[in-house]
Design a protein around this motif. Structure first.
Motif, mmCIF file in Angstrom:
data_model
loop_
_atom_site.group_PDB
_atom_site.id
_atom_site.type_symbol
_atom_site.label_atom_id
_atom_site.label_comp_id
_atom_site.label_asym_id
_atom_site.label_seq_id
_atom_site.Cartn_x
_atom_site.Cartn_y
_atom_site.Cartn_z
ATOM 1 N N LEU A 1 -5.835 -2.133 -21.854
ATOM 2 C CA LEU A 1 -6.193 -3.536 -22.133
ATOM 3 C C LEU A 1 -5.371 -4.469 -21.248
ATOM 4 O O LEU A 1 -5.899 -5.432 -20.680
ATOM 5 N N ASP A 2 -4.054 -4.167 -21.148
ATOM 6 C CA ASP A 2 -3.188 -5.020 -20.332
ATOM 7 C C ASP A 2 -3.646 -5.008 -18.880
ATOM 8 O O ASP A 2 -3.681 -6.043 -18.216
ATOM 9 N N ALA A 3 -4.009 -3.799 -18.400
ATOM 10 C CA ALA A 3 -4.457 -3.703 -17.009
ATOM 11 C C ALA A 3 -5.721 -4.531 -16.814
ATOM 12 O O ALA A 3 -5.883 -5.246 -15.827
ATOM 13 N N LYS A 4 -6.616 -4.461 -17.826
ATOM 14 C CA LYS A 4 -7.867 -5.228 -17.698
ATOM 15 C C LYS A 4 -7.568 -6.717 -17.744
ATOM 16 O O LYS A 4 -8.221 -7.512 -17.063
ATOM 17 N N SER A 5 -6.561 -7.091 -18.550
ATOM 18 C CA SER A 5 -6.274 -8.524 -18.683
ATOM 19 C C SER A 5 -5.699 -9.081 -17.379
ATOM 20 O O SER A 5 -5.654 -10.273 -17.168
ATOM 21 N N GLU B 1 0.826 -1.210 0.000
ATOM 22 C CA GLU B 1 0.000 0.000 0.000
ATOM 23 C C GLU B 1 0.855 1.252 0.000
ATOM 24 O O GLU B 1 0.560 2.239 -0.667
ATOM 25 N N LYS B 2 1.965 1.171 0.756
ATOM 26 C CA LYS B 2 2.823 2.347 0.917
ATOM 27 C C LYS B 2 3.567 2.687 -0.386
ATOM 28 O O LYS B 2 3.676 3.856 -0.762
ATOM 29 N N VAL B 3 4.087 1.651 -1.045
ATOM 30 C CA VAL B 3 4.970 1.958 -2.195
ATOM 31 C C VAL B 3 4.223 2.054 -3.516
ATOM 32 O O VAL B 3 4.736 2.654 -4.470
ATOM 33 N N LYS B 4 3.030 1.482 -3.562
ATOM 34 C CA LYS B 4 2.348 1.446 -4.864
ATOM 35 C C LYS B 4 2.205 2.820 -5.532
ATOM 36 O O LYS B 4 2.487 2.978 -6.720
ATOM 37 N N PRO B 5 1.847 3.860 -4.754
ATOM 38 C CA PRO B 5 1.705 5.165 -5.412
ATOM 39 C C PRO B 5 3.027 5.712 -5.951
ATOM 40 O O PRO B 5 3.034 6.602 -6.799
ATOM 41 N N SER C 1 -6.874 -14.260 2.422
ATOM 42 C CA SER C 1 -8.039 -14.863 1.766
ATOM 43 C C SER C 1 -7.902 -14.775 0.244
ATOM 44 O O SER C 1 -7.250 -13.863 -0.291
ATOM 45 N N PRO C 2 -8.520 -15.724 -0.460
ATOM 46 C CA PRO C 2 -8.492 -15.666 -1.935
ATOM 47 C C PRO C 2 -9.065 -14.346 -2.455
ATOM 48 O O PRO C 2 -8.610 -13.823 -3.475
ATOM 49 N N GLU C 3 -10.055 -13.788 -1.755
ATOM 50 C CA GLU C 3 -10.658 -12.520 -2.218
ATOM 51 C C GLU C 3 -9.623 -11.398 -2.194
ATOM 52 O O GLU C 3 -9.535 -10.585 -3.108
ATOM 53 N N THR C 4 -8.795 -11.378 -1.090
ATOM 54 C CA THR C 4 -7.756 -10.327 -1.004
ATOM 55 C C THR C 4 -6.754 -10.501 -2.136
ATOM 56 O O THR C 4 -6.332 -9.526 -2.784
ATOM 57 N N VAL C 5 -6.382 -11.757 -2.382
ATOM 58 C CA VAL C 5 -5.410 -12.011 -3.461
ATOM 59 C C VAL C 5 -5.994 -11.578 -4.800
ATOM 60 O O VAL C 5 -5.330 -10.920 -5.619
ATOM 61 N N ALA C 6 -7.275 -11.927 -5.027
ATOM 62 C CA ALA C 6 -7.914 -11.546 -6.297
ATOM 63 C C ALA C 6 -7.914 -10.032 -6.437
ATOM 64 O O ALA C 6 -7.669 -9.470 -7.512
ATOM 65 N N ASP C 7 -8.144 -9.350 -5.312
ATOM 66 C CA ASP C 7 -8.175 -7.900 -5.330
ATOM 67 C C ASP C 7 -6.806 -7.319 -5.705
ATOM 68 O O ASP C 7 -6.699 -6.375 -6.489
ATOM 69 N N ILE C 8 -5.748 -7.934 -5.147
ATOM 70 C CA ILE C 8 -4.387 -7.447 -5.457
ATOM 71 C C ILE C 8 -4.098 -7.652 -6.954
ATOM 72 O O ILE C 8 -3.531 -6.777 -7.624
ATOM 73 N N GLN D 1 -5.916 -5.216 -9.108
ATOM 74 C CA GLN D 1 -5.365 -3.846 -9.080
ATOM 75 C C GLN D 1 -4.061 -3.709 -9.854
ATOM 76 O O GLN D 1 -3.477 -2.635 -9.905
ATOM 77 N N GLY D 2 -3.579 -4.777 -10.434
ATOM 78 C CA GLY D 2 -2.436 -4.616 -11.348
ATOM 79 C C GLY D 2 -1.208 -5.434 -11.034
ATOM 80 O O GLY D 2 -0.229 -5.364 -11.796
#
Ligand SMILES: NC(=O)c1ccc[n+]([C@@H]2O[C@H](COP(=O)([O-])OP(=O)(O)OC[C@H]3O[C@@H](n4cnc5c(N)ncnc54)[C@H](O)[C@@H]3O)[C@@H](O)[C@H]2O)c1
Ligand SMILES: N[C@H](CO)Cc1c[nH]c[nH+]1
Length: 906
Positions: A398-402, A39-43, A71-78, A81-82
């Motif tokens: 497109l890459d981000a969506k993929s 979270e800290k370094v992403k920006p 959780s798998p949901e957290t991983v999916a979220d990461i 997000q790219g």
């Protein structure tokens, strides 16, 4: 699919990553980021930086397994997000994703991989070991050498250890087919000549370490690729020094074999921003992905002028983008693209229209799908360029969506789902009506007949109507065709000709001479003679239409009626000293449409070409559809030369009309389009005529052929039937009408029998059947009633086969052309007697005339007033101008009258 493209994988161990190290890493390697720092370094990390997220280790954790589990949901979220991948030692987590996600995005962190099953499921492995044998084993179990799945090696037992790996370690691990994990706090990025930093490994040294050149000069072949659309720009060479400079500065440097270190664009300004540098699979070649600087005089890569790349100029979407960018800066005034840039509403409407057209294109018609997709991409890219972005940004999105692993339901918004349903229903209805009719070969070929005395007034109105034309549906087909010709010129013309006429042409235009000896030899000699005779008769009749006997004839050979003679000037002195004149001039550029879908019509080429020739139009474009082998009927080519055509447009239908109306790269734009054709041709002519910008007029709305025969009891049934069938064979939409004067049932039956038996012997009997189905016979009591019916119908052709035919001609009010007496078949007028066969159909004979010399001319008036003439006329003009409240008009006369009176009193 993840791939190794760098021998080193930096592991972030602090929330700060200083320049120039951060820049060098972002251009050449993925970055491994522990979850607690994410979270800290992403920006702060670069948008181009690929990154993997390292989850806390489950097995090493002293706490309960649940406290560290993600959780798998957290991983999916990461991932959504790219993040490019997740590194974890949690096999439950890996198995909780579907096979596809795990295999492409989850890296298994382990001290040793010994399970084939897991090897198949994961995207790669991060191995924590010092044992080279374990690395070799893992590379083999994972199948990295064939499937490219990466193996990363952390040499210490703990990945956060500060033990400093050396370039030798990098080389050794790379030799095993893996990449070395190194914590970023033990890395630096040094420029050439800079002193080593104690306790730190130079990242660029490490990156370069496994590279080996097999060339004598020790350089590395380097492929340069544009980051937009992945177009290859050229092949250059790199040295360790040039690579170092590129990674540090982010501006491409190469190693010229003649001039040494080469900072691309240093003098010209055409620099290249380095997006990524990758090593190939055996570490002896590089790929530089670059963004070329835009807006410089020579932004291209090639040393030969301003070319985008060295291999060839860009094509497809990349070419379109560059054209649009140029147009945005300096679009030619009046260009369509300029209009789109300056009119967001138009662009928005076109995007919606094109998306709908692509959605409606049938999958089986692959060319049509490609055609509509191209249109949509054109408008979509115009929108992007207008907003200041291009393909690179689109690809990035497109890459981000993929990268997203959470699947959305993807249902369409209700409004669009409803529109789509409605369109499908409409199409189903249309397809139903477009099905070829089922023809019964045994059914009688008979025209429906009515007795005038037995029909009601409303039935009379119905019977006088033409077969209905689905104008809206036809216009709907023609509009996109015209639009694509307007926007894409010859390219669209060639595609549409391939689609509708099945002819693959290289160019749509031919120039004279059209018929050499070889061509003429293909025509039957008696047909050549017939064409010559027809030419002579039609020419004679049209030449005589020139007005050579006005009040005041002018021109070199005015009295002879010769073609070279100028039309006489009409001159009238309306009052003393006031002379009014009218004179004609040719319309300069004319388009002559010669139908060719179902029949070869050299006669139509004569009927259009001769009056245009007599009128002396300077540009005469004959358009006719080519045959599937790309050829044009030799008879039409022969006529094209005889009438002095200047261009032959090998295209038909709406696309030919569009090419002549708008002009293309090869086809000149014309001022007027004349000629008959099917519904598509007629609809296209009407559309272009109504476009004020296009400035083109048309001769008339000439459509499917028609004939009305008035016959009495004296008429020969075989003659009557043959005349009806001669027009019925033109097309399924043709209509023929028989108006019988007081015919008995037997007389009518005799004609009907002839129609049936003659029709069955015709090669075009199927077309005839359909036309006869739309036709009518009306039996009247008197000649007057017959003539009234004909005048109300206003036929294209009127044939009079009665006892005193000349008397009936005097009563004709509405008709395109009249054929008088039993021995005047319409065929003679159609082909060779001298009158023109391009005539108004569909009832337009009420107001239009057939084609003649005046179709290709315009009349101009002039006037000249003497001083005495103005003295007489001027006061009346002043009074009228005052009555209309137009003072300036009145003044224009007053100032002159005042001058005249002051000079006469002086
Ligand atoms: N009134 C007159 O003076 C006169 C003289 C001669 C011919 N005609 C008429 O001209 C017509 C000639 O018609 P034709 O079809 O033989 O030749 P055409 O040259 O008028 O039409 C052929 C073209 O129609 C287009 N086309 C065909 N199907 C299409 C579709 N589904 N969608 C879009 N475009 C399509 C194609 O581009 C093709 O090149 C007939 O109706 C005939 O009666 C009239
Ligand atoms: N009958 C057509 C005009 O309506 C012209 C034609 C051409 N060839 C034969 N006929």
């Amino acid at each position: 699919m993840l791939q190794l493209s760098s021998p080193i994988l930096p592991l972030l161990d602090s929330s700060v990553l200083d320049q120039p190290l951060a820049g060098a890493i972002s251009r050449s390697s993925a970055l491994l980021i522990p979850l607690h720092l994410l979270e800290k370094v992403k920006p702060t990390i670069s948008a181009n930086q690929p990154y993997f997220v390292l989850l806390p280790n489950q097995h090493a954790s002293s706490s309960s397994s649940s406290s560290n589990s993600i959780s798998p949901e957290t991983v999916a979220d990461i991932l959504d997000q790219g993040a490019d991948a997740i590194v974890t030692d949690d096999l439950h987590l890996i198995h909780s994703f579907d096979q596809q996600t795990s295999a492409s995005r989850l890296i298994y962190s382990t001290p040793n991989l010994d399970s084939q099953e897991i090897a198949q499921v994961v995207a790669g492995v991060l191995l924590t070991t010092n044992d080279h044998g374990a690395v070799t084993q893992t590379v083999s179990t994972l199948g990295s050498k064939t499937n490219g799945k990466p193996v990363f090696v952390s040499l210490s037992s703990s990945s956060t250890s500060s033990a400093l790996p050396s370039t030798q370690d990098v080389i050794a691990i790379a030799a095993l087919g893996a990449a070395l994990v190194v914590v970023t706090s033990s890395l630096c990025a040094l420029d050439d000549g800079q002193e080593a930093v104690a306790g730190k490994l130079d990242y660029i040294d490490a990156f370069l370490a496994p590279l080996k050149s097999d060339r004598a000069d020790k350089l590395f072949a380097t492929v340069v690729v544009s980051s937009a659309c992945s177009t290859s720009l050229g092949l250059v060479y790199s040295s360790p020094l040039s690579i170092r400079k590129s990674l540090l500065t982010g501006s491409a440097h190469y190693q010229s074999r003649n001039r040494g270190l080469w900072h691309k664009g240093e003098t010209s300004g055409a620099t290249q921003e380095v997006v990524s540098v990758r090593q190939d699979c055996d570490n002896d070649a590089l790929e530089f992905r670059v963004r070329q600087s835009k807006g410089t005089a020579s932004a291209g890569f090639c040393h030969l002028g301003n070319r985008e790349g060295c291999f060839s100029s860009a094509s497809g979407l990349a070419k379109l983008e560059s054209t649009l960018r140029e147009r945005k800066q300096s679009a030619p005034a009046g260009s369509y693209t300029a209009r789109l840039f300056s009119d967001p509403s138009l662009l928005g409407a076109k995007l919606r229209e094109e998306a709908a057209e692509l959605a409606d294109a049938k999958n089986e018609d692959t060319q049509h799908v490609a055609f509509e997709a191209a249109d949509l991409l054109y408008f979509a890219l115009t929108k992007c360029v207008s907003a200041g972005i291009g393909l690179e940004e689109i690809e990035r999105s497109l890459d981000a969506k993929s990268k997203k692993v959470t699947r959305r339901k993807g249902d369409a918004k209700e409004k669009f789902a409803k529109e789509q349903k409605e369109s499908e229903q409409r199409k189903e209805g249309k397809a139903e009506s477009a099905k070829p009719p089922v023809l019964d070969a045994d059914a009688p070929i008979k025209i429906k007949s009515y007795r005038l005395s037995e029909i009601s007034a409303s039935q009379r109105i119905e019977l006088l109507k033409r077969p209905s034309i689905k104008t809206e549906a036809i216009m709907g087909i023609c509009k996109p065709i015209l639009k694509s010709i307007k926007e894409r010129g010859d390219a669209a013309l060639l595609e549409l000709t391939a689609k509708f006429d099945k002819a693959q042409l290289e160019t749509p235009i031919r120039l004279p001479p059209f018929a050499n000896e070889e061509v003429i030899k293909q025509i039957r000699p008696d047909v050549v003679k017939a064409i010559d005779q027809a030419y002579s008769n039609i020419h004679a009749f049209h030449k005589a239409q020139k007005v050579t006997s006005g009040n005041k004839a002018v021109g070199p050979t005015d009295k002879s009626g010769d073609e070279e003679a100028e039309d006489a000037i009409l001159e009238v002195e309306t009052m003393p000293g006031v002379v009014c004149r009218r004179f004609s001039r040719p319309i300069e550029r004319v388009g002559l449409y010669v139908p060719g879908g179902t029949a070869v019509l050299p006669s139509t080429a004569l009927m259009l070409g001769i009056p245009a020739q007599v009128a002396k139009c300077s540009t005469k474009v004959i358009a006719t559809p080519p045959r599937p082998d790309g050829s044009i009927a030799p008879e039409v080519l022969y006529v094209a030369d005889k009438v002095g055509a200047t261009h032959l447009l090998c295209a038909g239908g709406a696309q030919a009309v569009g090419a002549m109306a708008y002009g293309t790269e090869t086809c000149p734009k014309v001022d007027k389009i004349a000629g008959p054709g099917n519904q598509f041709v007629t609809a296209a002519k009407m559309i272009v005529q109504n476009e004020t910008d296009t400035l083109v007029s048309i001769d008339m709305p000439a459509g499917p052929s028609e004939v009305l025969v008035i016959a009495d009891g004296e008429a020969d049934p075989a003659f009557v039937a043959s005349d009806l069938l001669s027009q019925a064979e033109h097309g399924p939409d043709s209509q023929v009408v028989l108006v019988g004067i007081d015919l008995s049932d037997d007389q009518l039956l005799a004609i009907e029998k002839e129609v049936d038996s003659q029709a069955r012997r015709l090669p075009r009997v199927d077309i005839v059947r359909q036309a006869i189905d739309k036709s009518v016979t009306v039996i009247t009591k008197t000649r007057e009633e017959a003539m009234d019916w004909s005048n109300d119908y206003a036929p294209e052709h009127l044939i009079i086969q009665t006892q005193y035919p000349e008397e009936m001609v005097n009563k004709v009010k509405n008709a395109g052309s009249v054929f008088v007496g039993a021995f005047t078949p319409e065929s003679c007028g159609d082909l060779a007697s001298g009158t023109n066969h391009v005539l108004p159909t569909y009832g337009f004979a009420r107001t239009y005339s057939g084609v003649s010399v005046s179709t290709f001319q315009k009349n101009i008036t002039s006037q000249q007033i003497s001083t005495s003439g103005l003295g007489l006329l001027g006061p009346h003009v002043v009074n009228m101008a005052e009555c209309e409240g137009l003072e300036a008009h009145a003044n224009a006369v007053r100032v002159r009258l005042q001058k005249l009176s002051s000079s006469s009193s002086a």
